[in-house]
Write a protein that holds these residues in place. Structure first.
Motif, PDB file in Angstrom:
ATOM      1  N   GLY A  60      30.554   9.085  -5.083  1.00  0.00           N
ATOM      2  CA  GLY A  60      31.802   8.857  -6.429  1.00  0.00           C
ATOM      3  C   GLY A  60      30.675   7.900  -7.691  1.00  0.00           C
ATOM      4  O   GLY A  60      32.062   7.745  -8.158  1.00  0.00           O
ATOM      5  N   GLY A  61      29.780   7.651  -6.842  1.00  0.00           N
ATOM      6  CA  GLY A  61      29.165   7.190  -7.836  1.00  0.00           C
ATOM      7  C   GLY A  61      30.007   5.169  -7.593  1.00  0.00           C
ATOM      8  O   GLY A  61      29.381   4.792  -8.376  1.00  0.00           O
ATOM      9  N   ILE A  62      30.005   4.960  -6.687  1.00  0.00           N
ATOM     10  CA  ILE A  62      30.504   4.020  -6.133  1.00  0.00           C
ATOM     11  C   ILE A  62      28.987   3.324  -6.351  1.00  0.00           C
ATOM     12  O   ILE A  62      28.434   2.813  -5.937  1.00  0.00           O
ATOM     13  CB  ILE A  62      30.610   3.753  -4.490  1.00  0.00           C
ATOM     14  N   PRO A  63      29.495   1.333  -6.753  1.00  0.00           N
ATOM     15  CA  PRO A  63      28.427   0.745  -7.110  1.00  0.00           C
ATOM     16  C   PRO A  63      28.415  -0.512  -6.004  1.00  0.00           C
ATOM     17  O   PRO A  63      29.847  -0.878  -5.411  1.00  0.00           O
ATOM     18  CB  PRO A  63      28.382   0.097  -8.076  1.00  0.00           C
ATOM     19  N   TRP A  64      27.717  -0.819  -5.296  1.00  0.00           N
ATOM     20  CA  TRP A  64      28.140  -2.091  -4.402  1.00  0.00           C
ATOM     21  C   TRP A  64      27.423  -3.394  -4.565  1.00  0.00           C
ATOM     22  O   TRP A  64      26.279  -3.240  -5.603  1.00  0.00           O
ATOM     23  CB  TRP A  64      27.186  -1.595  -2.613  1.00  0.00           C
ATOM     24  N   HIS A  65      27.793  -4.947  -4.220  1.00  0.00           N
ATOM     25  CA  HIS A  65      26.562  -5.922  -4.400  1.00  0.00           C
ATOM     26  C   HIS A  65      25.760  -6.615  -3.820  1.00  0.00           C
ATOM     27  O   HIS A  65      26.213  -6.819  -2.931  1.00  0.00           O
ATOM     28  CB  HIS A  65      27.785  -6.673  -4.548  1.00  0.00           C
ATOM     29  N   PRO A  66      24.708  -6.796  -4.247  1.00  0.00           N
ATOM     30  CA  PRO A  66      23.747  -7.340  -3.571  1.00  0.00           C
ATOM     31  C   PRO A  66      23.830  -8.446  -2.999  1.00  0.00           C
ATOM     32  O   PRO A  66      23.683  -8.698  -0.831  1.00  0.00           O
ATOM     33  CB  PRO A  66      22.825  -7.339  -4.153  1.00  0.00           C
ATOM     34  N   ALA A  67      25.072  -9.021  -2.922  1.00  0.00           N
ATOM     35  CA  ALA A  67      25.765  -9.563  -1.715  1.00  0.00           C
ATOM     36  C   ALA A  67      26.040  -9.252  -0.436  1.00  0.00           C
ATOM     37  O   ALA A  67      25.893  -9.986   0.711  1.00  0.00           O
ATOM     38  CB  ALA A  67      26.620 -10.820  -2.313  1.00  0.00           C
ATOM     39  N   LEU A  68      26.583  -8.215  -0.111  1.00  0.00           N
ATOM     40  CA  LEU A  68      26.578  -7.188   0.666  1.00  0.00           C
ATOM     41  C   LEU A  68      25.773  -7.088   1.708  1.00  0.00           C
ATOM     42  O   LEU A  68      25.485  -7.115   2.836  1.00  0.00           O
ATOM     43  CB  LEU A  68      27.391  -5.711   0.419  1.00  0.00           C
ATOM     44  N   TRP A  69      24.725  -7.237   1.599  1.00  0.00           N
ATOM     45  CA  TRP A  69      23.077  -6.511   2.071  1.00  0.00           C
ATOM     46  C   TRP A  69      22.546  -7.320   2.730  1.00  0.00           C
ATOM     47  O   TRP A  69      22.034  -8.971   1.964  1.00  0.00           O
ATOM     48  CB  TRP A  69      21.885  -6.506   0.724  1.00  0.00           C
ATOM     49  N   GLN A  70      22.177  -7.683   4.178  1.00  0.00           N
ATOM     50  CA  GLN A  70      21.846  -8.717   4.621  1.00  0.00           C
ATOM     51  C   GLN A  70      20.368  -8.309   5.125  1.00  0.00           C
ATOM     52  O   GLN A  70      19.783  -7.141   5.531  1.00  0.00           O
ATOM     53  CB  GLN A  70      22.935  -9.230   5.859  1.00  0.00           C
ATOM     54  N   GLN A  71      19.831  -9.029   4.619  1.00  0.00           N
ATOM     55  CA  GLN A  71      18.042  -8.678   5.007  1.00  0.00           C
ATOM     56  C   GLN A  71      17.801  -8.772   6.585  1.00  0.00           C
ATOM     57  O   GLN A  71      17.539  -9.435   7.437  1.00  0.00           O
ATOM     58  CB  GLN A  71      17.180  -9.769   4.595  1.00  0.00           C
ATOM     59  N   HIS A  72      17.092  -7.183   7.005  1.00  0.00           N
ATOM     60  CA  HIS A  72      16.563  -7.060   8.769  1.00  0.00           C
ATOM     61  C   HIS A  72      14.635  -7.922   8.598  1.00  0.00           C
ATOM     62  O   HIS A  72      14.901  -7.008   7.983  1.00  0.00           O
ATOM     63  CB  HIS A  72      16.872  -5.573   8.202  1.00  0.00           C
ATOM     64  N   ASP A  73      14.628  -7.952   9.880  1.00  0.00           N
ATOM     65  CA  ASP A  73      13.918  -9.106   9.733  1.00  0.00           C
ATOM     66  C   ASP A  73      12.415  -7.869   9.543  1.00  0.00           C
ATOM     67  O   ASP A  73      12.111  -6.857  10.268  1.00  0.00           O
ATOM     68  CB  ASP A  73      13.399  -9.826  10.648  1.00  0.00           C
ATOM     69  N   SER A  74      11.802  -8.450   8.874  1.00  0.00           N
ATOM     70  CA  SER A  74       9.881  -7.178   8.421  1.00  0.00           C
ATOM     71  C   SER A  74      10.286  -6.070   8.440  1.00  0.00           C
ATOM     72  O   SER A  74       9.533  -5.362   8.085  1.00  0.00           O
ATOM     73  CB  SER A  74       9.463  -7.460   9.822  1.00  0.00           C
ATOM     74  N   LEU A  75      11.534  -5.859   7.967  1.00  0.00           N
ATOM     75  CA  LEU A  75      11.688  -4.652   7.486  1.00  0.00           C
ATOM     76  C   LEU A  75      11.801  -4.080   6.094  1.00  0.00           C
ATOM     77  O   LEU A  75      12.982  -4.458   5.455  1.00  0.00           O
ATOM     78  CB  LEU A  75      12.750  -3.785   8.154  1.00  0.00           C
ATOM     79  N   PRO A  76      10.807  -3.739   5.085  1.00  0.00           N
ATOM     80  CA  PRO A  76      10.926  -3.341   3.963  1.00  0.00           C
ATOM     81  C   PRO A  76      12.054  -2.477   3.435  1.00  0.00           C
ATOM     82  O   PRO A  76      12.706  -1.503   4.403  1.00  0.00           O
ATOM     83  CB  PRO A  76       9.059  -3.196   3.281  1.00  0.00           C
ATOM     84  N   VAL A  77      12.688  -1.940   2.505  1.00  0.00           N
ATOM     85  CA  VAL A  77      13.802  -1.951   1.868  1.00  0.00           C
ATOM     86  C   VAL A  77      13.437  -1.053   0.275  1.00  0.00           C
ATOM     87  O   VAL A  77      12.953  -2.322  -0.390  1.00  0.00           O
ATOM     88  CB  VAL A  77      14.551  -2.322   0.830  1.00  0.00           C
ATOM     89  N   HIS A  78      13.225   0.347   0.923  1.00  0.00           N
ATOM     90  CA  HIS A  78      13.446   0.968  -1.382  1.00  0.00           C
ATOM     91  C   HIS A  78      15.003   1.591  -1.166  1.00  0.00           C
ATOM     92  O   HIS A  78      15.239   1.455  -0.388  1.00  0.00           O
ATOM     93  CB  HIS A  78      12.952   2.308  -0.845  1.00  0.00           C
ATOM     94  N   LEU A  79      14.737   0.652  -2.433  1.00  0.00           N
ATOM     95  CA  LEU A  79      16.462   1.045  -3.064  1.00  0.00           C
ATOM     96  C   LEU A  79      16.302   1.851  -4.344  1.00  0.00           C
ATOM     97  O   LEU A  79      15.636   2.065  -4.873  1.00  0.00           O
ATOM     98  CB  LEU A  79      16.774  -0.665  -4.052  1.00  0.00           C
ATOM     99  N   ASP A  80      17.361   3.174  -3.810  1.00  0.00           N
ATOM    100  CA  ASP A  80      17.236   4.500  -4.968  1.00  0.00           C
ATOM    101  C   ASP A  80      17.745   3.747  -5.456  1.00  0.00           C
ATOM    102  O   ASP A  80      19.138   4.108  -5.718  1.00  0.00           O
ATOM    103  CB  ASP A  80      17.072   5.962  -4.015  1.00  0.00           C
ATOM    104  N   GLY A  81      17.725   3.278  -6.995  1.00  0.00           N
ATOM    105  CA  GLY A  81      18.123   3.327  -7.937  1.00  0.00           C
ATOM    106  C   GLY A  81      18.597   3.712  -9.354  1.00  0.00           C
ATOM    107  O   GLY A  81      18.600   4.155 -10.206  1.00  0.00           O
ATOM    108  N   ALA A  82      18.733   5.285  -9.052  1.00  0.00           N
ATOM    109  CA  ALA A  82      18.216   6.441  -9.853  1.00  0.00           C
ATOM    110  C   ALA A  82      19.734   6.035 -10.992  1.00  0.00           C
ATOM    111  O   ALA A  82      19.486   5.947 -11.986  1.00  0.00           O
ATOM    112  CB  ALA A  82      19.245   7.832  -9.328  1.00  0.00           C
ATOM    113  N   ARG A  83      20.462   5.353 -10.597  1.00  0.00           N
ATOM    114  CA  ARG A  83      22.059   5.218 -11.490  1.00  0.00           C
ATOM    115  C   ARG A  83      22.088   3.432 -11.368  1.00  0.00           C
ATOM    116  O   ARG A  83      23.885   2.782 -11.407  1.00  0.00           O
ATOM    117  CB  ARG A  83      22.958   5.444 -11.253  1.00  0.00           C
ATOM    118  N   LEU A  84      21.236   2.686 -11.459  1.00  0.00           N
ATOM    119  CA  LEU A  84      21.722   0.768 -10.828  1.00  0.00           C
ATOM    120  C   LEU A  84      21.666   0.031 -12.691  1.00  0.00           C
ATOM    121  O   LEU A  84      22.854   0.018 -12.376  1.00  0.00           O
ATOM    122  CB  LEU A  84      20.099   0.420 -10.151  1.00  0.00           C
TER     123      LEU A  84
END
Length: 337
Positions: free
Chosen positions: A142-166
């Protein structure tokens, strides 16, 4: 009949300012290098530089669509057979499955629970994924936004962010696009949804990575000529995005609270944070089908996932006055069901 189209924010029409910018855009061949080492369309180059700066990434690449941008990103990060971890209800998983089709990219999906809009990554490393995909805002939730503070980096695992509505997420959380893009080693953002441009999405990341992504775009048939006509509308869309998106969010909240008062509908109005509203029809599939048909006959276009849910998406073509017409039409449709 003049329609009020709430099926998506992909239905937006370009503003007068966008049309003027497109008509007067400085263009060139975006697939050919100039002697100065830059690609040949100056307006595309300006758009890519502007968005890269907004997202806090070294470089960016214009693509025709968000789906294309996501496919380019996954192919740039991964080889055929690699595992990609992503939310089970993410747009990439539900609607862009070409990445996992053996006829196309041939990747393997490891699906993560993401009913809150943010994936559960506990124990992720044991599946040895090559890439993790995140989505913000989260479409299916339902278009929920989440704050980057929620994110904890996983070692050496790259992240692609689908920010269609970033950009919607940044406005809703009152923060910068740069901060919102921080979790992504690569980021996709659409210009053709709430931002209102007629065509285009942007892929951003490190300079070397974007160079590789440009080659992948060419292999996928995505190289464009004189694309400054498209880029000009994107630049125009970004010039007043904050104000327009905030207004869309306000309209969504107003509409959600009005619909919550109607018997026969279930709406969690207080959870509406961006430009999307999820509505459940209390009378089930028959009730939804009747309501969609009745509304269409009276100039309001509705759609939604599942047999008894509607998803209404606000955008710059929907005015405050239109909201009264929408509520009145739906009220009448419910009364006639």
């Amino acid at each position: 009949m003049t329609y009020i189209d709430l099926r998506s924010d992909t239905v937006t029409t370009p503003t007068a300012a966008m049309r003027k910018a497109m008509a007067t855009a400085d263009v060139g061949d975006d697939g050919r290098l100039l002697p100065d080492g830059h690609y040949g369309d100056p307006t595309v180059r300006e758009l890519e530089e502007v968005v890269a700066d907004l997202l806090g990434k070294p470089a960016a690449l214009l693509t025709a669509t968000g789906v294309q941008a996501n496919l380019i990103a996954l192919r740039t990060w991964c080889e055929r057979g690699d595992v990609v971890a992503l939310g089970e209800s993410s747009h990439l998983m539900r609607h862009e499955a070409g990445a996992f089709d053996p006829r196309l990219l041939g990747l393997r999906a490891h699906q993560l629970a993401d009913h809150t809009g943010f994936p559960d990554t506990d124990g992720l490393e044991q599946f040895t994924p090559r890439l993790l995909c995140l989505e913000n805002t989260h479409n299916a939730a339902g278009g929920i936004p989440w704050h980057p503070a929620l994110w904890q980096q996983h070692d050496s695992l790259p992240v692609h962010l689908d920010g269609a509505r970033l950009y919607n997420a940044a406005v809703a959380l009152n923060t910068s696009l740069k901060e919102m893009a921080q979790p992504g080693d690569s980021v996709m953002m659409c210009l053709s949804k709430g931002l209102g441009a007629p065509v285009g999405s942007i892929l951003a990341g490190d300079t070397e990575w974007i160079s590789t992504a440009r080659d992948v775009r060419r292999l996928m048939g995505g190289q464009m000529r004189q694309a400054g006509v498209i880029a000009a509308a994107g630049l125009c869309a970004l010039s007043d995005a904050q104000e327009r998106l905030a207004r869309d969010h306000e309209h969504a909240s107003m509409l959600a609270h009005a619909l919550a008062e109607l018997p026969g509908l279930m709406v969690q109005a207080d959870t509406v944070a961006t430009n999307m509203i999820l509505v459940q029809t209390a009378t089930g599939p028959a009730g939804k089908a009747h309501l969609v048909d009745y509304a269409a006959q009276h100039g309001v276009l509705l759609a939604g996932p599942g047999v008894d849910r509607l998803r209404m998406v606000l955008h710059h073509d929907v005015t405050a006055a239109d909201l009264e017409r929408v509520v009145g039409t739906i009220r009448e449709g419910l009364q006639r069901s």
